[in-house]
Design an enzyme around this catalytic site. Structure first.
Site, PDB file in Angstrom:
ATOM      1  N   ILE A 144     -10.428  -3.363  -3.736  1.00 55.19           N
ATOM      2  CA  ILE A 144     -10.735  -3.295  -5.173  1.00 55.19           C
ATOM      3  C   ILE A 144      -9.582  -2.565  -5.868  1.00 55.19           C
ATOM      4  O   ILE A 144      -8.576  -3.182  -6.211  1.00 55.19           O
ATOM      5  CB  ILE A 144     -12.117  -2.641  -5.426  1.00 55.19           C
ATOM      6  CG1 ILE A 144     -13.208  -3.329  -4.562  1.00 55.19           C
ATOM      7  CG2 ILE A 144     -12.487  -2.763  -6.900  1.00 55.19           C
ATOM      8  CD1 ILE A 144     -14.585  -2.691  -4.657  1.00 55.19           C
ATOM      9  N   CYS A 145      -9.671  -1.251  -6.016  1.00 57.98           N
ATOM     10  CA  CYS A 145      -8.660  -0.568  -6.826  1.00 57.98           C
ATOM     11  C   CYS A 145      -7.302  -0.477  -6.128  1.00 57.98           C
ATOM     12  O   CYS A 145      -6.270  -0.580  -6.793  1.00 57.98           O
ATOM     13  CB  CYS A 145      -9.179   0.796  -7.257  1.00 57.98           C
ATOM     14  SG  CYS A 145     -10.576   0.620  -8.410  1.00 57.98           S
ATOM     15  N   VAL A 146      -7.296  -0.314  -4.806  1.00 51.75           N
ATOM     16  CA  VAL A 146      -6.010  -0.333  -4.092  1.00 51.75           C
ATOM     17  C   VAL A 146      -5.399  -1.728  -4.219  1.00 51.75           C
ATOM     18  O   VAL A 146      -4.214  -1.881  -4.531  1.00 51.75           O
ATOM     19  CB  VAL A 146      -6.192   0.064  -2.605  1.00 51.75           C
ATOM     20  CG1 VAL A 146      -4.899  -0.148  -1.827  1.00 51.75           C
ATOM     21  CG2 VAL A 146      -6.657   1.513  -2.494  1.00 51.75           C
ATOM     22  N   THR A 149      -4.249  -2.673  -7.834  1.00 53.08           N
ATOM     23  CA  THR A 149      -3.067  -1.884  -8.182  1.00 53.08           C
ATOM     24  C   THR A 149      -1.845  -2.411  -7.429  1.00 53.08           C
ATOM     25  O   THR A 149      -0.761  -2.562  -8.007  1.00 53.08           O
ATOM     26  CB  THR A 149      -3.323  -0.392  -7.881  1.00 53.08           C
ATOM     27  OG1 THR A 149      -4.416   0.046  -8.708  1.00 53.08           O
ATOM     28  CG2 THR A 149      -2.093   0.444  -8.158  1.00 53.08           C
TER      29      THR A 149
END
Ligand code: ZN
Length: 198
Positions: A144-146, A149
């Site tokens: 998700i966020c890793v 990004t």
């Protein structure tokens, strides 16, 4: 019905040599809500990555590489709380970065409202000011966020490195799909924390 799929091969590099003057370590969302017992969206494997992330922080700090923390940040009425339970409420215990990985005063904390730490933030601005070309991205959640990004960084032509033992997901499938996408689609390099040479 559960289906069994093989993970396609992707390369795991034994080591990645990086120039500290052109590298930033990005620690993604290692906040109480995602890491600690009692957190609103705890990732069970996240706490076990803390020692690996500490080693990466020590390497980055000793070498003079830049260190950036992202901090998921929401407030009343945030539409993300319609997708996920309430989490990372600004100013709450769950919003805080875990104390074992507390940012130093001279390190940058980017508060972000979506999975992608570049979206609506000054992250790209600072990285370019600092002359950063390579990003070592760790933290949670891997897919998700890793992942978003890392994807956003790669689309901007940053060189992306993911130490896979310093990231965590809710399910091994999610971790593997994310790493495979990063290697296959973005030519990102997957390694282990010990392989990050700064
Ligand atoms: Zn969020």
């Amino acid at each position: 019905m559960a289906r069994t799929l093989e993970v396609p091969e992707y390369e795991v590099h034994a080591g990645v040599d990086l120039d500290p003057a052109r590298t930033a370590l990005i620690v993604v969302d290692m906040q109480n809500d995602f890491v600690k017992d009692g957190g609103a969206l705890q990732v069970p494997d996240a706490e076990a990555t803390i020692p690996r992330i500490r080693e990466l922080l020590e390497k980055a700090r000793a070498s003079g590489a830049r260190v950036v923390f992202s901090q998921d940040t929401h407030d009343e009425g945030d539409p993300e709380w319609e997708i996920w339970p309430e989490h990372a409420r600004k100013g709450s215990w769950g919003h805080r970065i875990v104390e074992e990985l507390a940012p130093r005063g001279d390190e940058t904390v980017i508060q972000k409202v979506r999975y992608d730490a570049f979206y609506g933030t000054h992250l790209d601005h600072f990285l370019r000011l600092w002359g950063v070309e390579s990003l070592v991205i760790c933290g949670t959640v891997a897919n998700i966020c890793v992942h978003y990004t890392a994807a956003s960084a790669a689309l901007r032509w940053y060189d992306v490195v993911i130490p896979r033992d310093a990231t965590s997901a809710l399910h091994p499938f999610d971790l593997e799909t994310s790493l495979r996408q990063t290697a296959f689609l973005f030519a990102g390099r997957i390694t282990e924390s010990a392989g990050v040479r700064l």
